[in-house]
Scaffold this motif. Structure first.
Motif, short mmCIF file in Angstrom:
data_model
loop_
_atom_site.label_atom_id
_atom_site.label_comp_id
_atom_site.label_asym_id
_atom_site.label_seq_id
_atom_site.Cartn_x
_atom_site.Cartn_y
_atom_site.Cartn_z
N ASP A 155 2.66 5.47 -3.74
CA ASP A 155 3.15 6.77 -3.25
C ASP A 155 4.66 6.89 -3.47
O ASP A 155 5.16 7.97 -3.81
CB ASP A 155 2.83 6.94 -1.77
CG ASP A 155 1.35 7.21 -1.51
OD1 ASP A 155 0.65 7.63 -2.46
OD2 ASP A 155 0.89 6.99 -0.38
N ASN A 185 0.82 -1.23 0.00
CA ASN A 185 0.00 0.00 0.00
C ASN A 185 0.85 1.27 0.00
O ASN A 185 0.31 2.38 -0.08
CB ASN A 185 -0.98 0.01 1.18
CG ASN A 185 -0.28 -0.10 2.53
OD1 ASN A 185 0.92 -0.38 2.59
ND2 ASN A 185 -1.02 0.10 3.60
N ASP A 186 2.17 1.13 0.08
CA ASP A 186 3.06 2.30 0.00
C ASP A 186 3.73 2.45 -1.36
O ASP A 186 4.35 3.48 -1.65
CB ASP A 186 4.17 2.20 1.06
CG ASP A 186 3.65 2.37 2.48
OD1 ASP A 186 2.50 2.83 2.63
OD2 ASP A 186 4.39 2.03 3.42
#
Length: 227
Positions: free
Chosen positions: A85, A81-82
């Motif tokens: 980004d 989930n990183d």
């Protein structure tokens, strides 16, 4: 005839995306790996490029990293989930602009308007353009996410014509992708110049107006009759 505007693709035309991927790979090595042997680095880089090509054009890059980490287990694995980004923050900083390209754009600007049409997310494409200072050279920049149309849809090319206040016959489009760039601009009756620095064979039925192997070659289309 005297053309009054040139519209450029961004990735792999004005900016060298392949070099940026090399730089992104170095960031990943530093962040996620330690003591990688030089003999392994090249293999890892080639696989990273392979996974990137597979997902080129997709805004979410999580699958690229997951596939890469699965093949080459890192010391530090970015949480899934990183990953997006991490890509959004770092990748735009991996681009640089060739000075000869800037020189060529400046010469053309003395005789014609210049613009950019690019597919991609607003965040990443704007960051690339701002970080390389291209925003100071181009008065019109059209990004697919902002306008709701993507190349090769002719509507994105028509938006550029409207923005430039030009007729199709007054404009040249320059891009590296035969399908998205050349077929796309031709659907809006704009002449498409295929930028093909690697001199790849055209294996499609698309017939560009012209083919160039260096950006400098564009200058021949802007020789003033008064020169």
């Amino acid at each position: 005839m005297g053309y009054k505007a040139v519209v450029f693709d961004l990735d792999d035309t004005l900016l060298n995306r392949d070099n940026a991927i090399d730089n992104m790979f170095l960031i990943i090595l530093e962040k996620c790996y330690v003591d990688v042997k030089n003999s392994e680095r090249n293999q890892m880089l080639q696989k990273f490029k392979e996974y990137d090509r597979r997902d080129y054009g997709k805004s979410n890059k999580t699958r690229v990293f997951v596939s890469f980490f699965n093949e080459f287990p890192p010391k530090y694995r970015l949480p899934s989930n990183d990953i997006q980004d991490f890509w959004n923050y770092n990748f735009p900083n991996c681009f640089s602009i060739n000075q000869s390209t800037i020189n060529m754009v400046n010469i053309i600007k003395q005789r014609a308007k210049v613009a950019i049409i690019t597919n991609g997310t607003t965040q990443r494409q704007r960051a690339k353009i701002n970080n390389t200072k291209l925003n100071s050279y181009f008065e019109t920049v059209i990004i697919s996410e902002e306008v709701g149309f993507s190349k090769p849809d002719k509507q994105i090319f028509e938006l550029a014509l409207n923005s430039l206040n030009m007729h199709p016959e007054e404009v040249l489009f320059v891009g590296d992708d035969l399908e998205k760039d050349i077929r796309g601009c031709q659907s809006a009756n704009i002449k498409g110049i295929w930028y093909n620095p690697l001199m790849e064979k055209n294996r499609t039925t698309i017939k560009p107006f012209a083919e160039i192997h260096s950006i400098d070659s564009l200058l021949s289309y802007f020789t003033s009759e008064s020169d």
